[in-house]
Design an enzyme around this catalytic site. Structure first.
Site, PDB file in Angstrom:
ATOM      1  N   CYS A  45      -5.810   1.893   6.101  1.00 18.81           N
ATOM      2  CA  CYS A  45      -6.465   0.648   6.496  1.00 18.81           C
ATOM      3  C   CYS A  45      -5.849   0.172   7.822  1.00 18.81           C
ATOM      4  O   CYS A  45      -4.860   0.750   8.290  1.00 18.81           O
ATOM      5  CB  CYS A  45      -6.284  -0.406   5.400  1.00 18.81           C
ATOM      6  SG  CYS A  45      -4.597  -1.059   5.294  1.00 18.81           S
ATOM      7  N   HIS A  65       0.860  -1.184   0.000  1.00 18.40           N
ATOM      8  CA  HIS A  65       0.000   0.000   0.000  1.00 18.40           C
ATOM      9  C   HIS A  65       0.898   1.236   0.000  1.00 18.40           C
ATOM     10  O   HIS A  65       2.065   1.181   0.408  1.00 18.40           O
ATOM     11  CB  HIS A  65      -0.890   0.022   1.241  1.00 18.40           C
ATOM     12  CG  HIS A  65      -1.956  -1.025   1.231  1.00 18.40           C
ATOM     13  ND1 HIS A  65      -3.006  -1.005   2.110  1.00 18.40           N
ATOM     14  CD2 HIS A  65      -2.145  -2.126   0.451  1.00 18.40           C
ATOM     15  CE1 HIS A  65      -3.795  -2.036   1.880  1.00 18.40           C
ATOM     16  NE2 HIS A  65      -3.284  -2.733   0.881  1.00 18.40           N
ATOM     17  N   GLU A  80       1.137   3.753   1.908  1.00 13.41           N
ATOM     18  CA  GLU A  80       1.719   4.083   3.200  1.00 13.41           C
ATOM     19  C   GLU A  80       2.905   3.186   3.532  1.00 13.41           C
ATOM     20  O   GLU A  80       3.941   3.668   4.013  1.00 13.41           O
ATOM     21  CB  GLU A  80       0.671   3.942   4.319  1.00 13.41           C
ATOM     22  CG  GLU A  80      -0.531   4.839   4.166  1.00 13.41           C
ATOM     23  CD  GLU A  80      -1.719   4.170   3.482  1.00 13.41           C
ATOM     24  OE1 GLU A  80      -2.858   4.450   3.868  1.00 13.41           O
ATOM     25  OE2 GLU A  80      -1.491   3.356   2.539  1.00 13.41           O
ATOM     26  N   CYS A  94      -1.995  -0.545   7.551  1.00 16.12           N
ATOM     27  CA  CYS A  94      -1.182   0.669   7.440  1.00 16.12           C
ATOM     28  C   CYS A  94      -1.216   1.478   8.732  1.00 16.12           C
ATOM     29  O   CYS A  94      -0.191   2.004   9.164  1.00 16.12           O
ATOM     30  CB  CYS A  94      -1.656   1.510   6.257  1.00 16.12           C
ATOM     31  SG  CYS A  94      -1.370   0.693   4.666  1.00 16.12           S
TER      32      CYS A  94
END
Length: 156
Positions: free
Chosen positions: A86, A56, A58, A89
């Site tokens: 999420c 992701h 992040e 993260c």
């Protein structure tokens, strides 16, 4: 919500990175990590390209920042991200001790900064991130909406 002077500038940078993700067929999420007004690292969603479910925006950004600084603790840093983190993260942000997280738009299905779960400011965790949201939210929502509309059109 606390919006600082540079929040709009850095979120604009994150939106440009999200566009790179969309161009590659990835969900358009971009992130920039900043300390003392300087960019430390940046990233965008790449789970498809990297065959990595953890890639992701992040996480990609946190990994690059830790390498750049030579430390997995990212104290006094602010992460700008176009979509609410999420749970995965958010947990990484807490573990890295990121001081502040600024996100553009909420994720009503998987957000872990208050929309669905509250990981970034959970009182039982050993670190609490400061959180600001809504910075350039309309632009981020439009980017996500256009991406998913295009995907639906391709499938029909």
């Amino acid at each position: 919500m606390t919006v600082e002077h540079d929040d709009v500038f850095w979120m604009q940078q994150a939106l440009l990175l999200a566009a790179r993700a969309a161009e590659a067929g990835e969900v358009p999420v971009g992130a920039v990590l900043v300390r003392n007004g300087e960019k430390i690292a940046e990233g965008w969603n790449q789970p498809i390209a990297l065959n990595d479910p953890t890639a992701h925006a992040e996480i990609v950004t946190l990994r690059a920042a830790a390498q750049a600084l030579g430390n997995y603790r990212l104290n006094d840093c602010t992460l700008y991200v176009t979509l609410e983190p999420c749970p995965m993260c958010a947990g990484a942000l807490v573990h890295a001790r990121v001081k502040r997280v600024v996100y553009a738009t909420a994720d009503d299905k998987a957000g872990a900064a208050g929309s669905v779960l509250q990981v970034l400011r959970h009182p039982q965790l050993n670190h609490l991130c400061q959180v600001s949201n809504g910075v350039l939210a309309d632009a981020a929502k439009a980017q996500l909406t256009a991406f998913f509309a295009s995907r639906r059109k391709e499938k029909s």
